[in-house]
Design a protein around this motif. Structure first.
Motif, PDB file in Angstrom:
ATOM      1  N   ILE A 154      40.622  38.953  42.139  1.00  0.00           N
ATOM      2  CA  ILE A 154      40.207  39.240  40.768  1.00  0.00           C
ATOM      3  C   ILE A 154      40.651  38.058  39.924  1.00  0.00           C
ATOM      4  CG2 ILE A 154      40.570  40.679  38.727  1.00  0.00           C
ATOM      5  CD1 ILE A 154      40.602  43.102  40.502  1.00  0.00           C
ATOM      6  N   GLU A 155      39.685  37.416  39.289  1.00  0.00           N
ATOM      7  CA  GLU A 155      39.965  36.274  38.445  1.00  0.00           C
ATOM      8  C   GLU A 155      40.415  36.750  37.073  1.00  0.00           C
ATOM      9  OE1 GLU A 155      39.805  33.212  39.831  1.00  0.00           O
ATOM     10  OE2 GLU A 155      39.218  34.290  41.650  1.00  0.00           O
ATOM     11  N   HIS A 156      41.590  36.319  36.669  1.00  0.00           N
ATOM     12  CA  HIS A 156      42.231  36.589  35.378  1.00  0.00           C
ATOM     13  C   HIS A 156      43.179  37.782  35.452  1.00  0.00           C
ATOM     14  CE1 HIS A 156      39.543  33.542  34.009  1.00  0.00           C
ATOM     15  NE2 HIS A 156      38.466  34.300  34.186  1.00  0.00           N
ATOM     16  N   ALA A 157      42.671  38.982  35.838  1.00  0.00           N
ATOM     17  CA  ALA A 157      43.552  40.157  35.924  1.00  0.00           C
ATOM     18  C   ALA A 157      44.496  40.196  34.717  1.00  0.00           C
ATOM     19  CB  ALA A 157      44.353  40.132  37.234  1.00  0.00           C
ATOM     20  N   GLN A 158      43.932  39.987  33.556  1.00  0.00           N
ATOM     21  CA  GLN A 158      44.736  39.717  32.361  1.00  0.00           C
ATOM     22  C   GLN A 158      45.404  40.975  31.805  1.00  0.00           C
ATOM     23  OE1 GLN A 158      42.709  37.091  29.691  1.00  0.00           O
ATOM     24  NE2 GLN A 158      44.009  37.541  27.954  1.00  0.00           N
ATOM     25  N   PHE A 159      44.688  42.076  31.768  1.00  0.00           N
ATOM     26  CA  PHE A 159      45.160  43.302  31.114  1.00  0.00           C
ATOM     27  C   PHE A 159      44.935  44.430  32.109  1.00  0.00           C
ATOM     28  CE2 PHE A 159      44.326  46.185  27.154  1.00  0.00           C
ATOM     29  CZ  PHE A 159      45.600  46.696  27.248  1.00  0.00           C
ATOM     30  N   LEU A 160      46.018  45.135  32.461  1.00  0.00           N
ATOM     31  CA  LEU A 160      45.940  46.115  33.544  1.00  0.00           C
ATOM     32  C   LEU A 160      46.470  47.474  33.125  1.00  0.00           C
ATOM     33  CD1 LEU A 160      47.293  43.861  36.444  1.00  0.00           C
ATOM     34  CD2 LEU A 160      44.898  44.396  35.958  1.00  0.00           C
ATOM     35  N   GLN A 161      45.890  48.505  33.690  1.00  0.00           N
ATOM     36  CA  GLN A 161      46.424  49.852  33.543  1.00  0.00           C
ATOM     37  C   GLN A 161      47.689  49.996  34.407  1.00  0.00           C
ATOM     38  OE1 GLN A 161      45.311  52.900  31.814  1.00  0.00           O
ATOM     39  NE2 GLN A 161      44.537  51.191  30.588  1.00  0.00           N
TER      40      GLN A 161
ATOM     41  N   LEU B 200      45.093  47.312  48.237  1.00  0.00           N
ATOM     42  CA  LEU B 200      43.720  46.972  48.599  1.00  0.00           C
ATOM     43  C   LEU B 200      43.592  45.550  49.138  1.00  0.00           C
ATOM     44  CD1 LEU B 200      41.920  48.557  45.513  1.00  0.00           C
ATOM     45  CD2 LEU B 200      41.930  49.430  47.860  1.00  0.00           C
ATOM     46  N   GLY B 201      44.671  44.775  49.095  1.00  0.00           N
ATOM     47  CA  GLY B 201      44.609  43.400  49.563  1.00  0.00           C
ATOM     48  C   GLY B 201      43.812  42.497  48.650  1.00  0.00           C
ATOM     49  N   VAL B 202      43.926  42.707  47.336  1.00  0.00           N
ATOM     50  CA  VAL B 202      43.203  41.904  46.352  1.00  0.00           C
ATOM     51  C   VAL B 202      44.172  40.909  45.717  1.00  0.00           C
ATOM     52  CG1 VAL B 202      41.886  41.939  44.199  1.00  0.00           C
ATOM     53  CG2 VAL B 202      41.545  43.751  45.903  1.00  0.00           C
ATOM     54  N   ILE B 203      43.848  39.635  45.774  1.00  0.00           N
ATOM     55  CA  ILE B 203      44.678  38.588  45.179  1.00  0.00           C
ATOM     56  C   ILE B 203      44.466  38.569  43.675  1.00  0.00           C
ATOM     57  CG2 ILE B 203      45.072  36.088  45.078  1.00  0.00           C
ATOM     58  CD1 ILE B 203      43.992  36.009  47.991  1.00  0.00           C
ATOM     59  N   ALA B 204      45.543  38.452  42.911  1.00  0.00           N
ATOM     60  CA  ALA B 204      45.466  38.291  41.461  1.00  0.00           C
ATOM     61  C   ALA B 204      45.426  36.797  41.156  1.00  0.00           C
ATOM     62  CB  ALA B 204      46.656  38.953  40.781  1.00  0.00           C
ATOM     63  N   SER B 205      44.243  36.283  40.874  1.00  0.00           N
ATOM     64  CA  SER B 205      44.050  34.874  40.544  1.00  0.00           C
ATOM     65  C   SER B 205      44.210  34.730  39.035  1.00  0.00           C
ATOM     66  CB  SER B 205      42.658  34.407  41.006  1.00  0.00           C
ATOM     67  OG  SER B 205      42.398  33.093  40.589  1.00  0.00           O
ATOM     68  N   VAL B 206      45.368  34.253  38.622  1.00  0.00           N
ATOM     69  CA  VAL B 206      45.764  34.333  37.214  1.00  0.00           C
ATOM     70  C   VAL B 206      46.016  32.940  36.638  1.00  0.00           C
ATOM     71  CG1 VAL B 206      46.724  36.648  37.444  1.00  0.00           C
ATOM     72  CG2 VAL B 206      48.185  34.666  37.869  1.00  0.00           C
TER      73      VAL B 206
ATOM     74  N   ALA C  73      50.428  45.366  25.107  1.00  0.00           N
ATOM     75  CA  ALA C  73      50.839  43.971  25.326  1.00  0.00           C
ATOM     76  C   ALA C  73      51.831  43.827  26.477  1.00  0.00           C
ATOM     77  CB  ALA C  73      51.434  43.395  24.039  1.00  0.00           C
ATOM     78  N   ASN C  74      52.554  44.902  26.804  1.00  0.00           N
ATOM     79  CA  ASN C  74      53.483  44.823  27.935  1.00  0.00           C
ATOM     80  C   ASN C  74      52.757  44.846  29.281  1.00  0.00           C
ATOM     81  OD1 ASN C  74      52.694  47.531  27.467  1.00  0.00           O
ATOM     82  ND2 ASN C  74      54.445  48.272  28.638  1.00  0.00           N
ATOM     83  N   ARG C  75      51.447  45.044  29.255  1.00  0.00           N
ATOM     84  CA  ARG C  75      50.650  45.055  30.491  1.00  0.00           C
ATOM     85  C   ARG C  75      49.707  43.852  30.577  1.00  0.00           C
ATOM     86  NH1 ARG C  75      47.103  48.888  30.035  1.00  0.00           N
ATOM     87  NH2 ARG C  75      47.605  49.864  28.040  1.00  0.00           N
ATOM     88  N   VAL C  76      49.964  42.833  29.748  1.00  0.00           N
ATOM     89  CA  VAL C  76      49.117  41.644  29.685  1.00  0.00           C
ATOM     90  C   VAL C  76      49.840  40.476  30.362  1.00  0.00           C
ATOM     91  CG1 VAL C  76      47.925  40.032  28.173  1.00  0.00           C
ATOM     92  CG2 VAL C  76      48.053  42.459  27.559  1.00  0.00           C
ATOM     93  N   PHE C  77      49.157  39.793  31.261  1.00  0.00           N
ATOM     94  CA  PHE C  77      49.771  38.705  32.033  1.00  0.00           C
ATOM     95  C   PHE C  77      51.092  39.180  32.640  1.00  0.00           C
ATOM     96  CE2 PHE C  77      47.351  36.585  28.623  1.00  0.00           C
ATOM     97  CZ  PHE C  77      46.440  35.898  29.393  1.00  0.00           C
ATOM     98  N   ALA C  78      51.055  40.346  33.231  1.00  0.00           N
ATOM     99  CA  ALA C  78      52.270  40.988  33.740  1.00  0.00           C
ATOM    100  C   ALA C  78      52.553  40.512  35.166  1.00  0.00           C
ATOM    101  CB  ALA C  78      52.116  42.507  33.679  1.00  0.00           C
ATOM    102  N   LEU C  79      52.959  39.267  35.281  1.00  0.00           N
ATOM    103  CA  LEU C  79      53.136  38.648  36.597  1.00  0.00           C
ATOM    104  C   LEU C  79      54.291  39.265  37.368  1.00  0.00           C
ATOM    105  CD1 LEU C  79      52.552  34.899  35.668  1.00  0.00           C
ATOM    106  CD2 LEU C  79      50.878  36.700  36.136  1.00  0.00           C
TER     107      LEU C  79
ATOM    108  N   LEU D  82      49.879  36.386  44.115  1.00  0.00           N
ATOM    109  CA  LEU D  82      49.400  35.636  42.963  1.00  0.00           C
ATOM    110  C   LEU D  82      48.830  34.295  43.403  1.00  0.00           C
ATOM    111  CD1 LEU D  82      52.326  36.118  40.380  1.00  0.00           C
ATOM    112  CD2 LEU D  82      50.264  37.516  40.672  1.00  0.00           C
ATOM    113  N   ALA D  83      47.783  33.854  42.738  1.00  0.00           N
ATOM    114  CA  ALA D  83      47.233  32.508  42.902  1.00  0.00           C
ATOM    115  C   ALA D  83      47.043  31.943  41.508  1.00  0.00           C
ATOM    116  CB  ALA D  83      45.908  32.555  43.651  1.00  0.00           C
ATOM    117  N   PHE D  84      47.631  30.770  41.241  1.00  0.00           N
ATOM    118  CA  PHE D  84      47.642  30.220  39.884  1.00  0.00           C
ATOM    119  C   PHE D  84      46.518  29.208  39.674  1.00  0.00           C
ATOM    120  CE2 PHE D  84      52.436  30.744  38.686  1.00  0.00           C
ATOM    121  CZ  PHE D  84      52.268  32.113  38.655  1.00  0.00           C
TER     122      PHE D  84
END
Length: 519
Positions: A360-367, A377-383, A403-409, A419-421
């Motif tokens: 998933i590219e960005h994965a910026q804001f997450l539940q 699920l084996g999904v890389i967070a490309s952030v 905001a506490n769930r944004v860019f929550a590396l 993670l992939a940067f």
């Protein structure tokens, strides 16, 4: 006998130096400094060597073009942006469109208007591209020249903006390729050995042309967009597949598909409403995305799904789950057996993909419930960590409750995610140290307090995300190496953010710092 010995090098955290032997582009030995050799030798005097760095998400042509355009990132309002433009109008030849980049209207108290831009440009075709590439502010002369319709705001968003941005880049190939060559050299000077290029075009042929003309600074994984999926299938393209006659520099990249917009344009698809109304846009339904993922798996294209809003990320993860993308299901080497033999340069990347369903590219804001699903699920967070500092004010204005769930590396890593940067250049500079610093400090050296410091990660974790899972060089690795004037694990934060890179090697060949590496 080795082709070259790098004498007196250290790896991050080492207390004693070693000698690193390179033969045929491969690291063949890493031995104590006392070892003698008759091979060509370069004394690096204790400098630190790390695996060559990758930027996992760039728009290379747009990054190359941005260097020749007006930078509006300092404009704190529409009025200030107009003053920047006014100062440039007289200096730009009238037949040439005036192009600006990196404005951020999401944090402006005033709003862009067609009338305002018309007044300061006096009929000179002008187009201003937002920092996230999802919005273009243009005047009437540019709208007429490019045959597009704009309302009183002067703004185009999403696909209309992408189309116009592409049209603005329609310069002679030789001119754009020269800019790309210079951009590649700048990247190599920051320790970069490869990029995943998501330029929104049929990108493989562009890079074949550039490499044939002499481009050799970086490895390129050329992404394929959903609009070109049928063409890619027809040409039997597979992610990881080496492209012939490109000197081992070009491979087929992931399949890129966008399912929502961006934060700056307030089009990222979110659970809660934006302050000005609306939830953003979902451009691909969950059912449609599931079907696309199934097709991608069948034909061997590794999926990279653009999702920024929390609702969009949930949709993407749901689709991965429904498509039954369990870890281990995607194996590019099984799809095309030539990969393992023809290109050993990216073993870590291939191993990562064999254990992954997609990205998933960005994965910026997450539940809150979605962090753990990346690992399950084996999904890389490309952030893109630098976006956290670029967007902090926009986040607080538009997503204050989350905001506490944004860019929550930190939360992603703690949940077991990979993670992939990247940079998303030109959205942020193509500089992995900028990204790693943002991830490990959540602050710049500009005096502002760290933003959401509970989400910092370690420098070792940041390096791993920038070097395809590695923090150290090993015997048997391809000699893609960055040579640093300091240990990235121990230098101060300000130095780490602007880490001096003495040299970069690609399969043992100098792409930066050739004088230092001359035996």
């Amino acid at each position: 006998m080795p082709d070259l010995v790098l004498r007196g090098v250290s790896q991050p955290g080492d207390t004693t130096p070693s000698d690193l032997h390179i033969s045929d582009g491969i690291i063949t030995q890493i031995v104590p400094r006392t070892t003698t050799t008759h091979a060509p030798t370069v004394d690096l005097d204790g400098r630190t060597v790390i695996p060559g760095l990758w930027d996992e998400h760039v728009h290379m042509t747009q990054w190359a073009l941005a260097g020749a355009r007006i930078d509006l990132s300092a404009a704190a309002s529409a009025r200030e942006a107009l003053e920047f433009v006014r100062a440039q109008v007289a200096a730009t030849a009238r037949p040439t469109p005036l192009i600006g980049v990196r404005f951020r209207d999401a944090i402006w108290a005033d709003a862009p208007t067609l009338r305002g831009l018309d007044e300061v440009t006096q009929g000179h075709p002008t187009a201003l591209i937002s920092h996230d590439l999802h919005c273009v502010w243009l005047n009437s002369a540019a709208a007429e020249r490019f045959n597009v319709h704009v309302d009183a705001t002067g703004l185009l968003r999403e696909q209309a903006a992408f189309d116009l941005t592409s049209a603005l880049g329609q310069l002679p190939d030789a001119e754009v390729d020269a800019l790309a060559t210079r951009a590649g050299a700048r990247a190599a000077a920051r320790g970069v050995v490869g990029v995943v290029d998501f330029e929104m075009t049929w990108n493989r042929d562009v890079w074949q042309r550039r490499i044939a003309a002499g481009f050799d600074a970086l490895r390129i994984e050329a992404g394929v967009y959903l609009a070109d999926l049928d063409r890619a299938i027809g040409e039997r393209m597979r992610t990881g597949q080496p492209i012939a006659d490109t000197r081992d520099l070009l491979t087929v990249g992931p399949l890129k598909l966008l399912i929502d917009g961006s934060l700056n344009t307030r089009t990222a698809f979110c659970v809660d409403e934006y302050p000005l109304g609306g939830h953003g846009v979902l451009t691909v339904s969950e059912d449609e995305l599931t079907d696309i993922l199934l097709t991608a798996r069948e034909v061997g294209l590794f999926p990279a799904v653009h999702a920024i809003g929390d609702a969009a990320n949930s949709v993407a993860l749901n689709a991965f789950a429904r498509a039954d993308f369990a870890p281990g299901r995607f194996d590019p080497a099984a799809v095309d057996g030539r990969i393992g033999q023809a290109r050993a340069t990216d073993r870590a990347s291939l191993n990562e993909r064999r254990a992954a369903a997609g990205r998933i590219e960005h994965a910026q804001f997450l539940q809150p419930t979605d962090f753990a699903r990346f690992a399950r699920l084996g999904v890389i967070a490309s952030v893109q960590p630098e976006h956290a500092l670029d967007d902090r004010d926009t986040v607080e204005l538009n997503w204050p409750g989350g905001a506490n769930r944004v860019f929550a590396l930190r939360s992603l890593l703690d949940a077991g995610a990979t993670l992939a940067f990247g940079s998303d250049a030109p959205v942020a500079p193509l500089d992995p140290f900028t990204a790693m610093s943002a991830a490990s400090c959540r602050a710049r050296s500009d005096g502002r307090e760290p933003w959401r410091p509970d989400q910092v990660i370690t420098r070792s974790q940041a390096l791993s995300a920038s070097a395809r899972g590695r923090t150290r060089l090993r015997t048997g690795d391809v000699a893609d190496i960055a040579v640093l004037d300091g240990d990235p694990f121990t230098v101060c934060n300000a130095t780490f953010e602007r880490m001096p890179v003495a040299a970069t090697l690609l399969a043992g060949r100098a792409t930066h710092g050739a004088a230092l590496l001359a035996p």
